[in-house]
Write an enzyme that holds these catalytic residues in place. Structure first.
Site, PDB file in Angstrom:
ATOM      1  CD  GLU B  14      -7.241   3.492  -1.435  1.00  0.00           C
ATOM      2  OE1 GLU B  14      -6.830   3.618  -2.587  1.00  0.00           O
ATOM      3  OE2 GLU B  14      -7.998   4.307  -0.897  1.00  0.00           O
ATOM      4  CB  CYS B  62      -1.055   1.955  -1.927  1.00  0.00           C
ATOM      5  SG  CYS B  62      -2.245   2.506  -0.727  1.00  0.00           S
ATOM      6  CB  CYS B  65       0.753   3.646   1.866  1.00  0.00           C
ATOM      7  SG  CYS B  65      -0.642   3.082   2.781  1.00  0.00           S
ATOM      8  CG  HIS B  69       4.031   0.619  -1.466  1.00  0.00           C
ATOM      9  ND1 HIS B  69       4.270  -0.723  -1.264  1.00  0.00           N
ATOM     10  CD2 HIS B  69       2.743   0.822  -1.136  1.00  0.00           C
ATOM     11  CE1 HIS B  69       3.150  -1.295  -0.835  1.00  0.00           C
ATOM     12  NE2 HIS B  69       2.210  -0.385  -0.743  1.00  0.00           N
ATOM     13  NE  ARG B 485      -4.406   1.536   5.406  1.00  0.00           N
ATOM     14  CZ  ARG B 485      -4.161   2.789   5.040  1.00  0.00           C
ATOM     15  NH1 ARG B 485      -2.931   3.199   4.847  1.00  0.00           N
ATOM     16  NH2 ARG B 485      -5.147   3.643   4.884  1.00  0.00           N
ATOM     17  CB  SER B 508      -4.001  -5.106   3.918  1.00  0.00           C
ATOM     18  OG  SER B 508      -4.155  -3.862   4.588  1.00  0.00           O
ATOM     19  CB  CYS B 552      -4.637  -0.344   2.992  1.00  0.00           C
ATOM     20  SG  CYS B 552      -4.132   0.505   1.505  1.00  0.00           S
ATOM     21  CB  CYS B 555      -7.141  -2.848  -5.970  1.00  0.00           C
ATOM     22  SG  CYS B 555      -8.548  -1.772  -5.746  1.00  0.00           S
TER      23      CYS B 555
END
Lengths: 175, 573
Positions: B14, B62, B65, B69, B485, B508, B552, B555
């Site tokens: 992603e 995202c 996910c 968040h 992640r 990430s 991930c 963006c």
């Protein structure tokens, strides 16, 4: 439980994109406008038993997780930003255009892509009977809320084409 | 002569990631640069907004996910305002969290990572009877293992490939000598790829039950907005809860009877990858799945901590609120700070872009200068790996019995020593092992919820501090979670009821981090060093290690069609 339960509207209008990234939110803006304008009218023509004919869903940038949302619909209208052409250009893509796009595509940069979603549905044999994409070519994909002037200006035409596409999906339903 | 490989963008992830790798004379990677090529900056959008709305924006950071968040965001606001959510809110959040974890990991294994190990096209040559024999040995409890079933899958695949549109399978190096599985095993893996694809869309229905709408569930500062009433008609009643339970049971079977057996079977063919791709050896987890409230880290099912230099004998503590522990540096990033390049704690974080790289399209970046849109987060000055391997190692090193059991069992089956965990294979295995833990915890949390409801506790939110007039004029908070992640934390500064500053350090950013001022590599960069490359123009080995982190870059730009996406270009010089 089988896919495409009987109580679901047979037609899905799916807005895709990220409204935090400027014109990437074009599909979601179209979804909002189409639902406000045509949604009510479309659903007046509900099928027997009171199930509305059309459902409107904001799919955001979800990828394969949307598979359950699109599976076995009779008609699917995707509203999205379209990555070809010049800024503000409006596109209506039918099955043939989509097949051509798939053949041209060498690879994709992310999984959250409508083409991959449709391919996954095809692979599982649950793809919607008819899929149409209406979208606008973005001018600006930067962090920020709101559309650029060329995309904003293209909204009425895109809305008109989305409306026609939806009408066509509805009439093939009753045909 | 040394050669350089550039992969831009890395596919089946992603977001946008570019890797430049230098090879030595023997064809092994001797240096690497990881570059986030797209700027996000959610922080800028949140300034000045109502903190109670932040989660809804964060949910859109995202495409994959969403729930994590939103969870980090409501926890940050609750931490700032001193809100303690009721037990049911924690239980429901845990259920949502664990559902996301299980779905995400299974999808990663079968749909993003397996293609690095499984040659889909070779499955066309398999003997379905041989696959039946193999499947009955590998996953005896999984029901679909007859010759006829595998033959059907093979025919379906044949039709798909003959249509000239490989589609989902287009983007891999079929026939590469690094593929080691026999054709029969590849056919089994393809069949399970399809099973997992059909199943994953069912599991997320749990989110719809508790979060209200799909695919962007509702969160709430102070608790959860889910109305619970076992006997009600409109609330989350027993019928809805039974649906949740049936989805958990399906997931149990997918994980225990299909995913874990497949993982161990595939791993047994690739044991050489147990000594490749280890990298930093520093691991960090904030911990999650609270049993006694988020304020009590000792009650987390995923323990928190830090391991340095692969030392499983010591687990250090991590505190996201301590300005001396977590800082983001920008010496190699396209940002500027008002006071030079000294690292900043996220509460004082600044997100001001300052692109100084070459004009795109560029052919190479300079590792001595700024080369990424990612900042470089550090814990007490160290680069960290976050994610499944970090969580499993921290659980294991903390002496948690559940972690020791699943790790020791897997190592025993593969006849591998604990040091094998520090590798690409270890990372991929850890993802499976924690999925196994998560599915057990998911059932456990579901039963907690039912017990609470049966004893008459249906409260899911505390709204005593909903009104901004009850808030302090100036306060700060942080909210963390362990995203699939890895470690994710949001930091918020609230002033006069509005967001004064907001910073998110996502997993990430830790893993794909560029170098820091001391020249320390990020986790991807470090893990790539020493990786052998059989054919640099088809860099499958590089992708195995990068994909083992489940990158991930988030963006979440999402343009339809081919032209908005640059091709996965591999350049060898």
């Amino acid at each position: 439980m089988t896919a495409g339960s009987v109580d679901r509207p047979p037609i899905l209008v799916l807005g895709l994109g990220n409204q935090l990234l400027g014109d990437d939110g074009a599909g979601l803006r179209l979804l909002e406008l189409l639902e406000a304008g045509q949604g009510r009218a479309a659903n007046v023509e509900s099928l027997g038993g009171g199930t509305p004919a059309v459902e409107f869903i904001d799919g955001g940038t979800q990828g394969l997780a949307l598979l359950g949302t699109i599976e076995n619909r009779q008609g699917l209208l995707i509203l999205d930003a379209v990555g070809s052409g010049s800024a503000g250009e409006v596109h209506s893509l039918d099955a043939r255009d989509l097949a051509a796009l798939r053949a041209r595509r060498a690879s994709t940069a992310h999984e959250g892509n409508a083409l991959e979603l449709l391919e996954a549905a095809t692979l599982l044999g649950v793809a919607p009977a008819r899929t149409v994409v209406v979208g606008i070519t973005p001018a600006m994909l930067k962090t920020g809320i709101g559309l650029s002037p060329p995309v904003e200006a293209a909204l009425p035409e895109a809305l008109r084409q989305a409306g026609l596409a939806l009408q066509s999906l509805i009439s093939s339903l009753t045909a | 002569m040394a050669r350089k490989i550039v992969v831009d963008p890395v596919t089946r992830i992603e977001g946008h990631l570019r890797i430049e790798a230098m090879l030595d004379d023997g064809g092994k990677i001797k240096d690497a640069m990881s570059t986030g090529t797209m700027w996000r900056g959610i922080e800028v959008i949140l300034k000045g907004r109502d903190p109670r709305d932040a989660w809804a924006f964060c949910e859109r950071i995202c495409g994959v996910c969403t729930t994590v968040h939103a969870l980090a965001s409501v926890r940050a606001v609750e931490n700032a305002l001193g809100i303690r959510v009721p037990p049911n809110a924690d239980v429901i959040r845990n259920i949502m969290f664990l559902t996301q974890m299980v779905q995400d990991h299974v999808v990663h294994f079968y749909h993003l990572h397996a293609l690095d190990w499984v040659d889909i096209v070779s499955a066309l040559k398999a003997d379905p009877a041989g696959t039946e024999a193999l499947a009955k040995k590998v996953s005896p409890k999984w029901p679909k293992s007859s010759e006829g079933y595998f033959r059907d899958v093979q025919n379906k695949l044949k039709k798909f490939v003959e249509s000239g549109q490989l589609g989902l399978f287009q983007n891999a190096y079929w026939g590469h000598p690094a593929y080691k599985l026999p054709a029969e095993a590849n056919l089994m893996a393809v069949s399970h790829y399809l099973e997992a694809l059909a199943w994953q869309k069912e599991l997320v229905k749990i989110h719809t039950v508790f979060g209200g709408k799909n695919p962007h569930p509702n969160y709430l500062v102070g608790g959860m907005a889910s109305a619970l009433n076992i006997e009600g008609d409109n609330a989350i009643n027993m019928e809805r809860l039974n649906l949740v339970k049936s989805k958990i049971e399906e997931a149990f079977s997918i994980v225990e009877d299909m995913y874990i057996p497949d993982l161990l079977a595939v791993a047994s063919f690739y044991l050489d990858w147990a000594s490749i791709g280890g990298g930093l050896g520093n691991y960090m987890s904030y911990g999650d799945v609270p049993q006694r409230g988020i304020g009590d880290p000792k009650g987390y099912l995923f323990p928190r901590g830090v391991i340095l230099n692969k030392n499983l004998g010591e687990v250090m503590d991590v505190d996201p609120a301590d300005a001396s522990q977590i800082q983001e540096e920008i010496s190699h990033s396209w940002y500027k700070y008002p006071n030079g390049s000294q690292g900043l704690h996220p509460w004082d974080g600044v997100t001001e872009p300052n692109y100084t790289g070459p004009k795109p399209p560029y052919t190479e970046l300079d590792e001595t200068k700024a080369y990424s849109w990612l900042k470089a987060p550090r814990w007490k000055g160290h680069s960290m790996e976050v994610g499944p391997l970090a969580r499993v190692l921290i659980g294991y090193a903390s002496g948690r019995a559940e972690f020791k059991e699943v790790v020791n069992e897997a190592l025993g089956r593969l006849k591998a020593p604990p040091a094998a965990l520090f590798s690409t294979l270890g990372r991929t295995a850890a993802r499976g092992l924690e999925t196994k833990l998560c599915i057990h915890w998911l059932l456990q949390e579901y039963e907690h919820l039912i017990t609470n409801l049966k004893t008459g506790d249906s409260n899911t939110a505390d709204n005593r501090k909903w009104d901004p007039s009850t808030w302090p004029a100036d306060c700060k908070g942080y909210g963390f979670t362990e995203a699939p992640r890895g470690a994710l934390c949001h930091w918020i500064h609230i002033k006069d009821s509005k967001i004064e500053n907001y910073q998110a350090v996502v997993p990430s950013t830790w893993n794909a981090s560029p170098r820091d001022a001391k020249g320390q590599l990020g986790a991807y960069e470090s893990a790539l060093i020493g990786t052998p490359m059989a054919d640099p123009s088809r860099p499958i080995e590089l992708l195995r290690t990068i994909h083992s982190f489940d990158p991930c870059l988030a963006c979440a730009s999402h343009v339809f069609g081919p032209d908005g996406e640059s091709l996965a270009e591999v350049i060898v010089r």
